[in-house]
Design a protein around this motif. Structure first.
Motif, PDB file in Angstrom:
ATOM      1  N   THR A 122       0.844  -1.189   0.000  1.00  0.00           N
ATOM      2  CA  THR A 122       0.000   0.000   0.000  1.00  0.00           C
ATOM      3  C   THR A 122       0.883   1.244   0.000  1.00  0.00           C
ATOM      4  O   THR A 122       2.101   1.174   0.133  1.00  0.00           O
ATOM      5  N   THR A 125       2.496  -3.470   4.001  1.00  0.00           N
ATOM      6  CA  THR A 125       1.045  -3.244   3.989  1.00  0.00           C
ATOM      7  C   THR A 125       0.618  -2.159   4.960  1.00  0.00           C
ATOM      8  O   THR A 125      -0.245  -1.348   4.653  1.00  0.00           O
ATOM      9  N   LYS A 129      -8.406  -8.515   0.481  1.00  0.00           N
ATOM     10  CA  LYS A 129      -9.180  -7.281   0.696  1.00  0.00           C
ATOM     11  C   LYS A 129     -10.616  -7.420   0.237  1.00  0.00           C
ATOM     12  O   LYS A 129     -11.544  -6.925   0.894  1.00  0.00           O
ATOM     13  N   SER A 180     -12.294  -9.376   3.158  1.00  0.00           N
ATOM     14  CA  SER A 180     -12.164  -8.891   4.532  1.00  0.00           C
ATOM     15  C   SER A 180     -12.696  -7.472   4.705  1.00  0.00           C
ATOM     16  O   SER A 180     -13.238  -7.132   5.765  1.00  0.00           O
ATOM     17  N   ASP A 181     -12.560  -6.646   3.678  1.00  0.00           N
ATOM     18  CA  ASP A 181     -13.079  -5.268   3.737  1.00  0.00           C
ATOM     19  C   ASP A 181     -14.578  -5.326   3.449  1.00  0.00           C
ATOM     20  O   ASP A 181     -15.019  -5.180   2.304  1.00  0.00           O
ATOM     21  N   LEU A 237      -9.511  -1.786   6.168  1.00  0.00           N
ATOM     22  CA  LEU A 237      -9.780  -2.961   6.992  1.00  0.00           C
ATOM     23  C   LEU A 237      -9.704  -2.524   8.447  1.00  0.00           C
ATOM     24  O   LEU A 237      -8.635  -2.223   8.969  1.00  0.00           O
ATOM     25  N   TYR A 246      -5.871   0.428   2.355  1.00  0.00           N
ATOM     26  CA  TYR A 246      -5.376  -0.023   1.049  1.00  0.00           C
ATOM     27  C   TYR A 246      -5.206   1.143   0.083  1.00  0.00           C
ATOM     28  O   TYR A 246      -5.839   2.176   0.216  1.00  0.00           O
TER      29      TYR A 246
END
Length: 734
Positions: A466, A514, A675, A678-679, A686, A734
């Motif tokens: 990211t 990340t 992502k 999970s997002d 997240l 992200y």
């Protein structure tokens, strides 16, 4: 219309568009993946062949005239137009990639493309990191710096990694009698190595069976040793050389150990413990001196208990263990001298029996240190006294145990100093480890090479990068190689946490790539002992490295990640150093509650704690770390904490052997990687709440779901979150 994704240095201007328009390849329609082969550039005619057909002929294709197509379960890629550009010192080719499965994959040419020639690897030039979406297609020119020419019969292998797929192309250098670099291309997909992939599972089953046999043999040896010991003790008491006040015990077990290179070896460990129970010994008359060492004494002749135990060790090794000690066998002997807290009013004379000792390496109460003793200054501490008592035992074993003369024996010395006064704290123990003791009887144990430090899972290789930048600091600790050193209650079986170092190493990668931490702001330690914990977190008399790092960076956020063994002591959870004895937690381990107090006192606004460990007090075995069965600690200033734990109070923290990670840690990494799933609200963030929902999911991806898939319906593991108003705080942006 399929969108095209372009990247900075990988895709060059003026790229030739080659025959893709009428491609009909759609391998996802069949489960056997027959659609692999090549496509003629001029005609778009596709030639396929079935790699599952055992009679398929060896095929080649000239990449100057054809596109070669590789099909794997989650993706396919096409390569063409291989050639070397001498003026640029580059090997180049055109690449096309498309997803068949999954929503997106992160791709970078430098990380995902490798050319291998005669054992040497050459990476492609780096490109901008891209997210290859399900509906997207990646096309462009790849450049690999390579000055050597691939002529004549020299070959190369090209690897293109797309998510979980690893496409492989075997490349040759001669075509139609003329030299043409990388022209002949016999195609050989990696998924054809099915048998090779299955072999480790078969080998593991064979090893587990052999280890069980070795354990049965060792239990028989333990029974024989105890019987022999009882006979010898009875004879010594009849001869009035020992009394009932001295107890000697022996235990034998199979113990796995992780070597420095990550290989696991299975050893036989035999431990002898001797203890004089109380001051009652002063009233007992024995024929030769006293059972216990008198104050300030350290030679074997001064303690009948220690002297006779040395004789017992010699007799039992030569009668029961010598068959396992062939010439050159690696043997580790740990000698543990324990003293009480009797104070030294004056220095005690040292007779120089072992010469002047300057900075000798030893372990004191589980931590590494140095000890010095000389005839001029004498003995002025219990640490020195305990160390000297181990030296005469070493001398005895070197002189009188024949098997040790042909073996490669390494001696380690340990001092254990109690905080109370009494004869019951004056002990001696000897632990003999015969490395690879079973390689003769069970060679399959020694032949199976598992590198527990090898990281090959998809969560290790496809780490999201990211643009986040964080001024946070972190402590990351992973403990794999546990070695019980000392303990007032004797020996406790502590096996390795095989993949804890992997957990810690991968967590560091995610923190940097990340979460955006500077790697210089991460205190990273593997196989940490008690002293390492003290150095990082500090003690009552010493400021820790973490506090100094927070002060120097001005950070307002701290991460603490730990993977390893935990253990309960008087209702409180402790984190075990690799040389901590679980039954001596107060002296040798680190209280989790004390870590919380230190973290609470830091001048920061946010503290994030993640532990892949458990604290039940059940036996710590080589198959799982202990589970939590203690009062769950609550830190001061809870409002600034988020605490994630691997399991519930009566559950194991399991391993995911195939991925070489703790199961909880693997799902944690997967949550950061996945992502799309999970997002939950799709806002590109997240949160801790979303992270916990992913970790605790029971339907498809969480820890409870995976543990049932891997271990069966009878095994349960439920992550726990202790969280304040910070549950909606950002974990990953992200």
């Amino acid at each position: 219309m399929i969108p095209t994704i372009c990247c900075a240095s990988m895709l060059m201007c003026g790229m030739t568009v080659y025959g893709q328009k009428s491609s009909s390849i759609n391998p996802i329609k069949t489960s056997v993946l027959p659609n692999v082969g090549w496509r003629d550039i001029q005609s778009d005619k596709e030639t396929s062949f079935d790699m599952n057909n055992p009679s398929w002929p060896k095929v080649t294709a000239n990449l100057k005239q054809k596109d070669l197509i590789s099909v794997l379960p989650e993706s396919y890629c096409v390569i063409s137009d291989f050639g070397r550009k001498p003026n640029r010192g580059m090997m180049t080719f055109l690449l096309e990639v498309k997803l068949q499965k999954g929503n997106n994959i992160t791709f970078n040419a430098e990380q995902n493309i490798v050319l291998e020639i005669k054992g040497k690897t050459y990476k492609a030039l780096p490109s901008k990191t891209l997210t290859l979406t399900k509906d997207g297609i990646l096309k462009g020119e790849i450049n690999i710096p390579l000055r050597k020419s691939l002529k004549k019969n020299r070959t190369a292998t090209l690897y293109v990694t797309i998510g979980n797929d690893k496409h492989r192309f075997e490349l040759g250098g001669r075509a139609y009698g003329r030299t043409q670099e990388l022209a002949l291309v016999p195609y050989y997909p990696l998924w054809m190595d099915v048998k090779k992939k299955e072999e480790p599972k078969k080998e593991i089953a064979i090893v587990e069976k052999a280890v069980k046999k070795a354990e049965d043999v060792t239990n028989e040896i333990k029974g024989d040793l105890k019987e022999l010991l009882a006979t010898m003790i009875s004879e010594l008491r009849a001869q009035k050389k020992l009394t009932e006040n001295t107890q000697v015990d022996v235990n034998a077990e199979v113990m796995p150990e992780v070597k420095k290179d990550g290989q696991v070896e299975y050893n036989m460990k035999v431990r002898y413990d001797v203890q004089v129970l109380s001051e009652h010994l002063k009233k007992l008359r024995i024929d030769e001196g006293t059972e216990d060492w008198p104050s300030g004494k350290y030679r074997l002749k001064d303690s009948q208990a220690a002297l006779q135990t040395a004789g017992i060790i010699k007799s039992t090794i030569e009668s029961k263990l010598e068959q396992y000690i062939a010439p050159g066998t690696e043997v580790t002997v740990k000698i543990i001298g324990s003293t009480d807290a009797s104070p030294f009013r004056n220095a005690v004379a040292y007779d120089g029996a072992f010469g002047d000792i300057q900075d000798a390496e030893y372990f004191v109460n589980g931590s590494f240190g140095y000890v010095s003793v000389n005839t001029k200054d004498g003995i002025s501490s219990n640490e020195q006294l305990a160390y000297l008592r181990t030296l005469d035992i070493k001398n005895f074993m070197q002189k009188h145990i024949g098997a040790f003369r042909v073996a490669n024996v390494h001696y380690e010395h340990f001092a254990e100093v109690a905080d109370k006064v009494g004869a019951e704290y004056r002990r001696v123990a000897v632990e003999v480890t015969i490395h690879n003791a079973f390689q003769k009887d069970y060679p399959e144990i020694a032949s199976y090479k598992e590198n527990v430090y090898e990281r090959t899972s998809e969560v290790d290789t496809n780490i999201p990068e990211t643009t986040a930048k964080s001024n946070a600091v972190a402590v990351v600790i992973g403990n794999t190689d546990y070695q019980v050193a000392t303990g007032k209650q004797g020996s406790t079986k502590v096996g390795p946490v095989k993949y804890a170092v992997n957990d810690a190493t991968t967590m560091r990668d995610y923190l940097v790539k990340t979460l955006g931490l500077d790697e210089k702001n991460i205190l990273f330690k593997t196989n940490a002992d008690k002293k390492d914990f003290d150095d990082i977190f500090g003690t009552d008399n010493q400021e820790g490295e973490l506090a100094k790092l927070v002060a120097s960076t001005g950070s307002k956020e701290v991460y603490f990640y730990y993977s390893g063994h935990g253990y309960p002591f008087m209702g409180e959870p402790y984190l075990l150093g690799v040389r901590s004895n679980p039954k001596s937690c107060k002296e040798q381990a680190t209280s989790l509650q004390s870590i919380y107090r230190i973290l609470s006192a830091l001048p920061v606004d946010k503290v994030n704690v993640i532990t892949d460990a458990c604290f039940s007090g059940q036996e710590i075995s080589m198959e799982a770390s202990a589970t939590e069965f203690v009062r769950r600690p609550k830190p001061d200033k809870l409002a600034k904490f988020v605490i994630l734990s691997a399991s519930g109070e009566d559950q194991y923290a399991n391993w995911y052997k195939e991925k070489k990670h703790g199961l909880f840690s693997y799902v944690l990494f997967k949550a950061m990687q996945d992502k799309a799933k999970s997002d939950l609200n799709g806002d590109g963030v997240l949160s801790f709440d979303e992270l916990y929902k992913y970790l605790s999911d029971t339907q498809s991806s969480g820890v409870p779901y995976l543990v049932k898939e891997l271990e069966g319906d009878q095994v349960h593991q439920d992550p726990v979150i202790q969280v304040s108003a910070r549950k909606n705080d950002v974990f990953v942006k992200y």
